[in-house]
Design a protein around this motif. Structure first.
Motif, PDB file in Angstrom:
ATOM      1  N   ASN A 543     -16.875 -28.141  12.261  1.00 40.03           N
ATOM      2  CA  ASN A 543     -17.284 -27.073  13.166  1.00 40.03           C
ATOM      3  C   ASN A 543     -18.476 -26.276  12.648  1.00 40.03           C
ATOM      4  OD1 ASN A 543     -15.177 -27.727  14.907  1.00 40.03           O
ATOM      5  ND2 ASN A 543     -13.737 -26.392  13.822  1.00 40.03           N
ATOM      6  N   HIS A 544     -18.914 -26.547  11.435  1.00 42.62           N
ATOM      7  CA  HIS A 544     -20.034 -25.804  10.864  1.00 42.62           C
ATOM      8  C   HIS A 544     -20.965 -26.752  10.109  1.00 42.62           C
ATOM      9  CE1 HIS A 544     -18.657 -21.620  11.536  1.00 42.62           C
ATOM     10  NE2 HIS A 544     -17.448 -22.149  11.458  1.00 42.62           N
ATOM     11  N   LEU A 545     -22.183 -26.907  10.608  1.00 44.23           N
ATOM     12  CA  LEU A 545     -23.230 -27.620   9.885  1.00 44.23           C
ATOM     13  C   LEU A 545     -24.298 -26.597   9.522  1.00 44.23           C
ATOM     14  CD1 LEU A 545     -24.632 -30.102   8.771  1.00 44.23           C
ATOM     15  CD2 LEU A 545     -25.556 -30.538  11.056  1.00 44.23           C
ATOM     16  N   ILE A 546     -24.404 -26.305   8.243  1.00 45.63           N
ATOM     17  CA  ILE A 546     -25.294 -25.248   7.765  1.00 45.63           C
ATOM     18  C   ILE A 546     -26.537 -25.887   7.157  1.00 45.63           C
ATOM     19  CG2 ILE A 546     -25.508 -23.286   6.190  1.00 45.63           C
ATOM     20  CD1 ILE A 546     -22.443 -23.025   6.342  1.00 45.63           C
ATOM     21  N   ARG A 547     -27.688 -25.399   7.570  1.00 43.06           N
ATOM     22  CA  ARG A 547     -28.966 -25.848   7.007  1.00 43.06           C
ATOM     23  C   ARG A 547     -29.683 -24.641   6.417  1.00 43.06           C
ATOM     24  NH1 ARG A 547     -28.928 -28.571  12.149  1.00 43.06           N
ATOM     25  NH2 ARG A 547     -28.812 -30.842  11.943  1.00 43.06           N
ATOM     26  N   PHE A 548     -30.288 -24.817   5.259  1.00 43.04           N
ATOM     27  CA  PHE A 548     -31.060 -23.745   4.656  1.00 43.04           C
ATOM     28  C   PHE A 548     -32.124 -24.355   3.767  1.00 43.04           C
ATOM     29  CE2 PHE A 548     -27.399 -24.653   2.051  1.00 43.04           C
ATOM     30  CZ  PHE A 548     -27.865 -24.664   0.748  1.00 43.04           C
ATOM     31  N   GLY A 549     -33.162 -23.554   3.480  1.00 49.19           N
ATOM     32  CA  GLY A 549     -34.240 -24.080   2.644  1.00 49.19           C
ATOM     33  C   GLY A 549     -35.392 -23.113   2.524  1.00 49.19           C
ATOM     34  N   THR A 550     -36.426 -23.584   1.867  1.00 48.74           N
ATOM     35  CA  THR A 550     -37.622 -22.772   1.629  1.00 48.74           C
ATOM     36  C   THR A 550     -38.847 -23.673   1.581  1.00 48.74           C
ATOM     37  OG1 THR A 550     -38.665 -21.203   0.104  1.00 48.74           O
ATOM     38  CG2 THR A 550     -37.351 -22.961  -0.873  1.00 48.74           C
ATOM     39  N   ALA A 551     -40.009 -23.090   1.811  1.00 49.24           N
ATOM     40  CA  ALA A 551     -41.264 -23.844   1.774  1.00 49.24           C
ATOM     41  C   ALA A 551     -42.379 -22.917   1.332  1.00 49.24           C
ATOM     42  CB  ALA A 551     -41.584 -24.450   3.137  1.00 49.24           C
ATOM     43  N   LEU A 552     -43.368 -23.491   0.656  1.00 51.27           N
ATOM     44  CA  LEU A 552     -44.553 -22.754   0.228  1.00 51.27           C
ATOM     45  C   LEU A 552     -45.764 -23.634   0.463  1.00 51.27           C
ATOM     46  CD1 LEU A 552     -45.959 -20.351  -1.190  1.00 51.27           C
ATOM     47  CD2 LEU A 552     -45.615 -21.577  -3.352  1.00 51.27           C
ATOM     48  N   LEU A 553     -46.750 -23.092   1.170  1.00 56.66           N
ATOM     49  CA  LEU A 553     -48.006 -23.805   1.421  1.00 56.66           C
ATOM     50  C   LEU A 553     -49.171 -22.964   0.909  1.00 56.66           C
ATOM     51  CD1 LEU A 553     -47.762 -25.346   5.017  1.00 56.66           C
ATOM     52  CD2 LEU A 553     -47.926 -26.570   2.855  1.00 56.66           C
ATOM     53  N   GLN A 588     -51.655 -17.924   0.937  1.00 57.01           N
ATOM     54  CA  GLN A 588     -50.352 -18.523   0.646  1.00 57.01           C
ATOM     55  C   GLN A 588     -49.398 -18.195   1.789  1.00 57.01           C
ATOM     56  OE1 GLN A 588     -51.878 -16.585  -1.951  1.00 57.01           O
ATOM     57  NE2 GLN A 588     -52.770 -18.534  -2.620  1.00 57.01           N
ATOM     58  N   GLU A 589     -48.628 -19.203   2.185  1.00 53.57           N
ATOM     59  CA  GLU A 589     -47.644 -19.033   3.252  1.00 53.57           C
ATOM     60  C   GLU A 589     -46.266 -19.415   2.704  1.00 53.57           C
ATOM     61  OE1 GLU A 589     -46.729 -20.501   7.843  1.00 53.57           O
ATOM     62  OE2 GLU A 589     -48.493 -21.248   6.759  1.00 53.57           O
ATOM     63  N   LEU A 590     -45.352 -18.465   2.703  1.00 55.81           N
ATOM     64  CA  LEU A 590     -44.007 -18.663   2.173  1.00 55.81           C
ATOM     65  C   LEU A 590     -42.999 -18.513   3.314  1.00 55.81           C
ATOM     66  CD1 LEU A 590     -42.025 -18.938  -0.260  1.00 55.81           C
ATOM     67  CD2 LEU A 590     -42.091 -16.433  -0.415  1.00 55.81           C
ATOM     68  N   SER A 613     -40.811 -15.418   7.092  1.00 53.26           N
ATOM     69  CA  SER A 613     -42.092 -15.961   6.635  1.00 53.26           C
ATOM     70  C   SER A 613     -42.988 -14.832   6.142  1.00 53.26           C
ATOM     71  CB  SER A 613     -42.790 -16.735   7.756  1.00 53.26           C
ATOM     72  OG  SER A 613     -43.098 -15.874   8.844  1.00 53.26           O
ATOM     73  N   GLY A 614     -43.850 -15.197   5.210  1.00 54.05           N
ATOM     74  CA  GLY A 614     -44.845 -14.266   4.687  1.00 54.05           C
ATOM     75  C   GLY A 614     -46.175 -14.961   4.547  1.00 54.05           C
ATOM     76  N   PHE A 615     -47.248 -14.261   4.893  1.00 58.61           N
ATOM     77  CA  PHE A 615     -48.603 -14.814   4.822  1.00 58.61           C
ATOM     78  C   PHE A 615     -49.449 -13.824   4.046  1.00 58.61           C
ATOM     79  CE2 PHE A 615     -52.609 -16.510   6.547  1.00 58.61           C
ATOM     80  CZ  PHE A 615     -52.319 -17.869   6.534  1.00 58.61           C
ATOM     81  N   PHE A 616     -50.038 -14.287   2.960  1.00 53.18           N
ATOM     82  CA  PHE A 616     -50.746 -13.406   2.039  1.00 53.18           C
ATOM     83  C   PHE A 616     -52.213 -13.816   1.996  1.00 53.18           C
ATOM     84  CE2 PHE A 616     -46.399 -14.319   0.727  1.00 53.18           C
ATOM     85  CZ  PHE A 616     -45.833 -13.047   0.758  1.00 53.18           C
ATOM     86  N   VAL A 617     -53.086 -12.932   2.523  1.00 58.25           N
ATOM     87  CA  VAL A 617     -54.490 -13.263   2.676  1.00 58.25           C
ATOM     88  C   VAL A 617     -55.340 -12.021   2.420  1.00 58.25           C
ATOM     89  CG1 VAL A 617     -54.296 -12.878   5.173  1.00 58.25           C
ATOM     90  CG2 VAL A 617     -56.225 -14.189   4.268  1.00 58.25           C
ATOM     91  N   GLN A 618     -56.396 -12.193   1.642  1.00 59.87           N
ATOM     92  CA  GLN A 618     -57.397 -11.148   1.404  1.00 59.87           C
ATOM     93  C   GLN A 618     -56.753  -9.820   0.994  1.00 59.87           C
ATOM     94  OE1 GLN A 618     -59.570 -11.202   5.132  1.00 59.87           O
ATOM     95  NE2 GLN A 618     -60.919 -12.832   4.434  1.00 59.87           N
ATOM     96  N   GLY A 619     -55.745  -9.909   0.157  1.00 62.47           N
ATOM     97  CA  GLY A 619     -55.079  -8.720  -0.331  1.00 62.47           C
ATOM     98  C   GLY A 619     -54.127  -8.068   0.638  1.00 62.47           C
ATOM     99  N   LYS A 620     -53.898  -8.706   1.776  1.00 62.98           N
ATOM    100  CA  LYS A 620     -52.989  -8.139   2.786  1.00 62.98           C
ATOM    101  C   LYS A 620     -51.794  -9.067   2.959  1.00 62.98           C
ATOM    102  CE  LYS A 620     -52.979  -6.110   7.427  1.00 62.98           C
ATOM    103  NZ  LYS A 620     -52.568  -4.786   6.955  1.00 62.98           N
TER     104      LYS A 620
END
Length: 918
Positions: A543-553, A588-590, A613-620
């Motif tokens: 009754n429960h299929l759990i998916r989780f994870g992370t990515a960095l580009l 960087q995109e996390l 998600s987080g996007f880090f660009v030009q100090g912002k």
């Protein structure tokens, strides 16, 4: 005597029948469970049998039941506890529910040992089932003891397998392809929408992708998706997707988990997906699972062939403009396999020899005055994959892709011109008339060579390395390293060289002067990514299929680099170089995600998750929390209601200035000045089966913010203005209704779909359309798709597809005027102010199969694109027409008036191909 026996039997059995068919009523609040058992015994006539220790720690119960059958009353009392009941004779036996164990493993093709994605495993005894993931792994929880498993996959024979299991067990299945099911092409390929929770999801395999007729006989993933409701037609030959009012860049394309930015060939006429290399595809246009992120409108998740572990095989295909090759087989049998696919067009190989002989003839005819023209275009795709099996639990996959388009046009001319005036040689009396010749001299120009070389190339390279590991019977992991690069280059070199001969006006002396002029603009754009992705599937229970994870580009953007080189040599030499280049933007995109696909009750199934998600660009730093929710409620076995909500964020954009996909389109990131896109989408619908038809009706509403478009009057190749200053950000809204009916007969299958939709744009700051609402480019109000697939016998089949859609929108001037300087100007009152003619097209595809020995086969394909030659507008431009002037004699001279002219690029295209499988 016989009558007395009958009366005696009726007297004995009637009370028992009455008891067994009686109803139970319970009304208890926070009472010991013993009271519930006594009331059930009193009302049913049955006796409970159990060990007193079994109910020692049983919590007090609160239950209200009115007129329910005995079994349903017992299920309500014990269904969610660790106690199970068994009815035997006049006794209800209570036992401790056995602890579930897990059966897991992989599902493969028996002949090739290729893993089967989304295959089903069902236990006929317990009624529990599971579905294999993208690597063929399944995990199923069952009670210990005897089980009877039935694995199934469309196009494969199914059988039942009985086992006795007392602990966690690994069972692999190898399914046999069934020729009996090959006639049913559609059945099961568009996954049954009644059971799963997602709205707007379509799953296809390679057999289905190759069935639909497409442009120039080329089967195509994108063309197949364009046949689905909710996807706009676009322009003729277009390979992009415009889903539910979104732009072309709002679709996430994944190839074995690696994001792909550019999916077009030949200015958008073909996609980069080689049909021989594609294994399966999942397309999401509605509820997006939390594991996906980065785009607003859709997800296209493509999985490539792993390679045959058992034997070597291949496919070779030659068509009208392209050929394809595919080879697969074992490197180490049952251990390592490979799959390689290559596709290339040969328009250049056909056109260049013809132009060579034409140019040679012109040069021989007049060596001093001739023109040479050389034009060529080609593209290629290379897919390669290696699959190595360390053990039953561990595998590694290496996927490679390289695709490139090349367009070049060269012209060269030689002339020996003598310029005469009224009295001989032409006289230039001022430097402004000809700056290269001194004033007050006579001259003629001889042996002038001029050439123009246009060189345009764009392409993608990508690689991914996947390591999959079944940690245990419930936990499956996939670690991926990804690399991709998209780059486009445009270069134009114009050269002119020759000799001026000057004659002095006074002493008639002559002198010669060589000259050289060149103009060389260069334009480049590109994006490069490197990163990792880590995914886990955890089957907590059935009754429960759990998916989780992370990515960095890690992204490296070079949005545009524009340089112009000029050089002039002669009597007055001059060297001039103008350079403009954007700085490289590194970001960087996390992302992190978790989702749970839950079956809360027999009727209610939910997929809930969160994507961060987080996007880090030009100090912002830009951070985004994106909740996702999809729910399905079964009305019956054949009908279900669904609803979903999803928030999506996007951090990259594609800037386009035309209707076609071209190499000067810019992929740009958000910056400290450009905000990320964000969308909220709601969808709901009813899905069902009725008299053999699969039916669906789905409605949606989507609102997106920070949409990116070029400002009014901005140009794409403005070398003195940064791209950030040429764009505006605004709001997009879209909503609509999508209907679809699908049915499969014995040898005939197909579907028909209808879409009613609206898509609008607004830029409140006034940079576009004065801040007023206007229709999006692909705002097709109505769209109808019909697909029919019929197999006559084992040698012949026919595929037919028909599309109708209301026209796209374009921007055209409504009138012309003369400005204060006497120049003709065009007046445009609104963006996308003109609706293009309606679009319709009938495509036919006929296949003839020649079966040969040892499983080999030859396939002749004959197809017709736009069979009844309907004029479909590719471009509409202002034009001028003429009519007799009523105020003139005999209607002459004629009076001109402005009009619009529609241009079509594909009236009708017949094509053929031959494919050999071995």
């Amino acid at each position: 005597m016989r009558r007395n026996i009958l009366l005696l039997l009726l007297t004995i059995t009637f009370p028992l029948a009455a008891v067994s068919q009686g109803k139970i009523e319970l009304n208890l609040e926070n009472r010991p469970v013993i009271e519930a058992l006594r009331q059930i015994e009193k009302q049913s006539g049955y006796t409970f049998s159990y060990s007193p220790s079994l109910l020692k720690d049983f919590p007090k119960v609160t239950i209200r039941i009115t007129d329910e059958p005995l079994e349903e009353a017992l299920q309500a009392l014990f269904g969610k506890t660790n106690i199970r009941f068994v009815i035997q004779g006049k006794y209800i036996i209570l036992k401790k529910r056995p602890k579930e164990i897990t059966v897991s493993g992989f599902i493969y093709d028996r002949e090739s040992h290729e893993s089967l994605i989304a295959a089903n495993v069902y236990d006929l005894i317990s009624g529990h089932g599971a579905v294999s993931n993208n690597f063929g792994f399944y995990s199923l929880s069952v009670p210990p003891g005897e089980i009877e498993l039935r694995p199934s996959y469309v196009g494969y024979a199914s059988d039942n397998y009985s086992f006795t299991v007392i602990q966690d067990t690994v069972i692999h299945f190898f399914l046999q392809p069934s020729s009996l099911l090959k006639e049913v092409v559609v059945d099961g390929e568009l996954k049954n929408p009644v059971q799963h929770a997602e709205t707007g999801k379509i799953s296809l395999n390679s057999m289905m992708l190759k069935a639909i007729p497409a442009f120039m006989g080329e089967s195509d993933v994108i063309k197949t998706l364009q046949q689905m409701p909710g996807v706009a037609v676009g322009t003729d030959g277009m390979a992009g997707l415009y889903v539910r009012g979104g732009n072309a860049d709002e679709n996430l394309y994944l190839v074995d988990g690696n994001p792909l930015y550019h999916v077009h060939h030949l200015l958008g006429l073909f996609s980069t997906f080689n049909p021989e290399a594609v294994k399966t595809m999942d397309f999401y246009k509605g509820s997006f699972p939390a594991r996906y992120g980065g785009r607003l409108s859709s997800v296209v998740d493509v999985r490539m062939n792993d390679g045959d572990m058992k034997k070597f095989s291949g496919t070779a295909s030659i068509g009208l403009i392209s050929s394809r090759l595919n080879f697969q087989g074992p490197i180490i049998k049952d251990k390592t396999s490979f799959s390689v696919s290559f596709r290339r067009t040969y328009l250049d190989l056909l056109a260049r020899p013809a132009m060579y002989f034409i140019n040679r003839k012109n040069e021989k005819k007049d060596p001093d005055n001739y023109d040479k023209i050389d034009f060529a275009y080609y593209f290629y795709d290379l897919n390669a994959k290696v699959n190595h099996k360390f053990s039953d639990r561990s595998r590694i996959y290496l996927s490679l892709y390289d695709g490139k388009d090349k367009l070049f046009a060269n012209s060269k001319s030689r002339s020996k011109d003598i310029l005469y005036g009224d009295s001989g040689y032409i006289s230039y009396t001022s430097e402004t008339e000809h700056p290269d010749i001194p004033a007050y001299q006579y001259a003629y120009n001889t042996n002038t060579d001029q050439s123009t070389n246009i060189d345009i190339g764009w392409g993608t390279r990508m690689a991914s390395l996947n390591w999959t590991y079944a940690v245990n019977s419930k936990l499956f992991s996939n670690a991926t390293l990804v690399y991709s690069r998209y780059q486009s280059d445009i270069s134009v070199l114009s050269e002119s060289k020759g000799t001026y001969i000057f004659r002095d006006n006074e002493n008639q002396e002559e002198r010669s002067e060589n000259f050289y002029r060149s103009f060389n603009p260069i334009y480049k754009s590109g994006i490069e990514d490197i990163g990792y992705r880590l995914d886990f599937d955890y089957a907590y229970n059935n009754n429960h299929l759990i998916r989780f994870g992370t990515a960095l580009l890690h992204h490296d953007f070079r949005p545009e680099e524009s340089r112009v080189f000029r050089k002039i040599e002669g009597d007055r030499s001059k060297n001039d170089t103008i350079t403009y280049a954007n700085d490289q933007i590194t970001v960087q995109e996390l992302s992190l995600y978790a989702e749970d696909e839950m079956e809360l009750t027999e009727r209610l199934r939910v997929n809930a998750g969160m994507h961060l998600s987080g996007f880090f660009v030009q100090g912002k730093s830009y951070l985004s929390a994106q909740p996702r929710l999809a729910a399905r409620y079964l009305l019956s076995e054949d009908f279900s209601l669904k609803a979903s909500y999803g928030k999506m964020s996007q951090y990259v954009h594609l800037l386009q200035s035309s209707y076609i996909n071209s190499p000067n389109d810019l992929w740009v990131p958000i910056t400290k000045n450009v905000k990320p896109l964000s969308s909220h989408q709601f969808s709901a619908g009813i899905f069902g089966r009725y008299r053999g038809f699969d039916l669906s009706a789905e409605t949606y509403y989507k609102r997106s913010t920070n949409q990116v478009e070029y400002k009014d009057g901005a140009t794409i190749l403005a070398s003195n203005t940064n791209w950030e200053d040429r764009i505006a950000q605004g709001i997009g809204t879209s909503y609509g209704l999508e209907l679809m009916a699908k049915k499969s007969f014995e040898k005939t299958s197909g579907w028909i779909g209808y879409t009613l939709s609206w898509a609008n744009r607004q830029f409140p700051n006034g940079e576009i359309n004065q801040g007023k609402v206007y229709p999006a480019k692909y705002d097709n109000r109505h769209k109808v798709n019909a697909v029919l697939l019929h197999k006559f016998n084992s040698k012949f089949d026919l595929n037919v597809s028909w599309i109708y859609a209301t026209g796209n929108w374009t921007t055209l001037p409504i009138e012309e005027y003369i400005d204060m300087n006497g120049n003709k100007r065009q007046y445009i009152h609104q963006r996308n102010n003109h609706k293009m003619p309606n679009y319709q097209r009938l495509d036919l595809s006929f296949n003839y199969y020649r079966h040969k020995k040892k499983g080999r086969m030859g396939i002749w394909n004959f197809s017709i694109y736009n069979a009844y030659m309907h004029h479909n507008s590719f471009l509409v431009l202002p034009d001028e027409s003429f009519a007799p002037d009523p105020n003139s004699v005999d209607g002459y001279p004629q009076k001109s008036y402005p009009t619009y002219q529609s241009y079509s690029i594909f009236p009708i295209i017949p094509s053929f191909s031959y494919t050999y499988k071995f």
